[in-house]
Design an enzyme around this catalytic site. Sequence first.
Site, short mmCIF file in Angstrom:
data_model
loop_
_atom_site.label_atom_id
_atom_site.label_comp_id
_atom_site.label_asym_id
_atom_site.label_seq_id
_atom_site.Cartn_x
_atom_site.Cartn_y
_atom_site.Cartn_z
N PHE A 1 24.98 -8.06 48.93
CA PHE A 1 23.62 -8.55 48.77
C PHE A 1 23.73 -10.07 48.86
CE2 PHE A 1 19.97 -6.06 46.68
CZ PHE A 1 20.03 -5.09 47.65
N GLN B 1 9.35 -14.69 40.69
CA GLN B 1 9.89 -14.57 42.04
C GLN B 1 8.84 -13.99 42.98
OE1 GLN B 1 13.24 -11.72 42.97
NE2 GLN B 1 14.27 -13.64 43.45
N HIS C 1 8.24 -12.43 46.58
CA HIS C 1 8.90 -11.77 47.71
C HIS C 1 8.19 -12.22 48.99
CE1 HIS C 1 10.36 -8.55 50.29
NE2 HIS C 1 11.19 -8.17 49.33
N LEU D 1 5.58 -3.88 49.31
CA LEU D 1 6.68 -4.56 49.98
C LEU D 1 7.05 -3.95 51.33
CD1 LEU D 1 9.31 -5.38 47.21
CD2 LEU D 1 7.39 -6.75 48.04
N GLU E 1 13.16 -6.27 52.85
CA GLU E 1 13.84 -7.37 53.54
C GLU E 1 14.85 -6.87 54.57
OE1 GLU E 1 14.04 -11.23 50.86
OE2 GLU E 1 14.76 -9.49 49.78
N ARG F 1 15.19 -15.66 49.82
CA ARG F 1 13.85 -15.15 49.51
C ARG F 1 12.88 -16.29 49.20
NH1 ARG F 1 13.78 -10.21 45.33
NH2 ARG F 1 14.45 -9.04 47.15
N HIS G 1 6.52 -10.71 42.71
CA HIS G 1 7.47 -9.59 42.73
C HIS G 1 8.18 -9.35 41.41
CE1 HIS G 1 10.35 -6.76 44.22
NE2 HIS G 1 11.37 -7.59 44.14
N ARG H 1 16.32 -14.82 40.78
CA ARG H 1 17.05 -13.60 40.44
C ARG H 1 17.97 -13.19 41.57
NH1 ARG H 1 16.08 -8.00 41.27
NH2 ARG H 1 14.15 -8.49 42.37
#
Length: 566
Positions: free
Chosen positions: A112, A226, A228, A242, A245, A276, A341, A376
Amino acid sequence: MVLVIGTGGAGLRAAIELAEAGVDVLAVGKRAKEDAHTALAAGGINAALATMDAEDTWQQHAADTLKESYLLADPRTVEIVTRGAAQGIGDLERYGMAFAREEDGRISQRFFGAHKFRRTAFAGDYTGLEIQRTLIRRAGQLDIPVLDGVYITRLLVHDGAVFGAYGFDLAKGTRYLIHADAVILAAGGHTRIWRRTSSRRDENTGDSFRLAVEAGARLRDPELVQFHPSGIIEPEHAAGTLVSEAARGEGGILRNALGERFMSRYDPDRMELSTRDRVALASYTEIQEGRGTPHGGVWLDVSHLPRQTIMTRLPRVYQTLMDLQMLDITREPIEIAPTAHYSMGGVWVRPEDHSTDVRGLYAIGEASSGLHGANRLGGNSLIELLVFGRLTGQAAAAYSQSLTAQPRSASAIAQAREEVDQLLAADGPENVRALQRAVRDIMTAYAGVVRREEGLRAGLAELTVIEKRMEDVGVHPDIAGYQDLAHAFDLKSATLAARATLEAALERRETRGCHNRSDYPDLDPALQVNLVWSPTTGITRESIPAVPAEIASLMEEVSTEGKLAE
């Protein structure tokens, strides 16, 4: 007995720990446990298992987390989560969860963004759903009573200690008076107070924040939210849903209304694979400067990819857009905009056991704060649920067993009862849903991806007007249930969370991670502090402990070559 409020991953894991310790526990949630917010988490769960990269360690996981937090995460919290992550995965295995595995049986782990090594375990792109199902199954084996459709309106407190909670049944309106030695708050964050959000309707409305604050607790860093970069815009009821991604990770291209591939202006090296917060800021800027699409977004285009790639690597995206818009993404671009998000701030808790300022009250999951700071790290939220679900369950069990007596307050119970009675009798002209929308409009206009002083002050002024109008609401339950009463309490939560967020965003006069101040574009070292809020004391600054040397030495730039930055 210990009461757990919230039946997502955090609440269920805490309830399981309590039951396994032989402590009576009751878990309640306002929505069906099978449909908790945890079930939406797709990407994976982090732990330095070193199944793929033998060099990985919990110390490196901690270093990556702290660096990505822009040094606002609490190093003690980070150490507890990263040290305890392997045991969290082990607990899920013990409960029977089927992780993706390599041919030799090792748990498979993937990259990730901003992770130095492959440390994200997963179950397809349904990781959160599988975790939720696993925890529900284990709770069933332990005969843990779990009540769906129960709305908690107030925590009951006497002399600085919690002694239970008050609420009602969403279907029938039946009142609940629950006496408990301790309460674990696991009812999510506050991202639903923005107009576009990845949360569903009537969840993450700031319930945890209001319940905790009215009980005497405080909030930490509520301004750190956060966004998105890719939430859909239409239809209105699904705005903010969403688009994974992975769509950018597989080669999706972002264009503005002029057809320009605009990421070249913001991150020419990484382009659509940028972080992000950077992509969200880029899209926001294009829209604000007049290069947005007809509905105020940008285009995300995957139609140039082979159809087979889309159908095998992006099946959920394809199905979602077909269901909601009858849009075939193999042929047409997707209209998207940044969407609220994840609440990275939350209730102020102590790092070791997530206890609050109120004796016997704990907060975990997205309701709490301390791990994420100003950005995050993808995959960290799911492991946080497991680690602190276990530790906080143990702490609440010990606290419950230590009590020799528990004073209660008849006046606290009467106040909770009167609050519901007054709302049920309310017959004013103001519509609760319209006021909820007004709060979301305020937050979207003034406290979105980019903030500035004039806007935040204007938002506070408009919020004050909303708070006054709330005195004249009408609440009208009907034969379909008591959702209208729940919406009125959601509105109370939303206004409190909005005020905390606006006031903290005003105080943080810098740009750091997810928090962009156009009037203060630089990071201010003096603001490497947590902002702690309560309605009585306003904002206070809290210093953050130093990062241990063994962790600090590992905090280096992580290569993003060939992987999506999170």
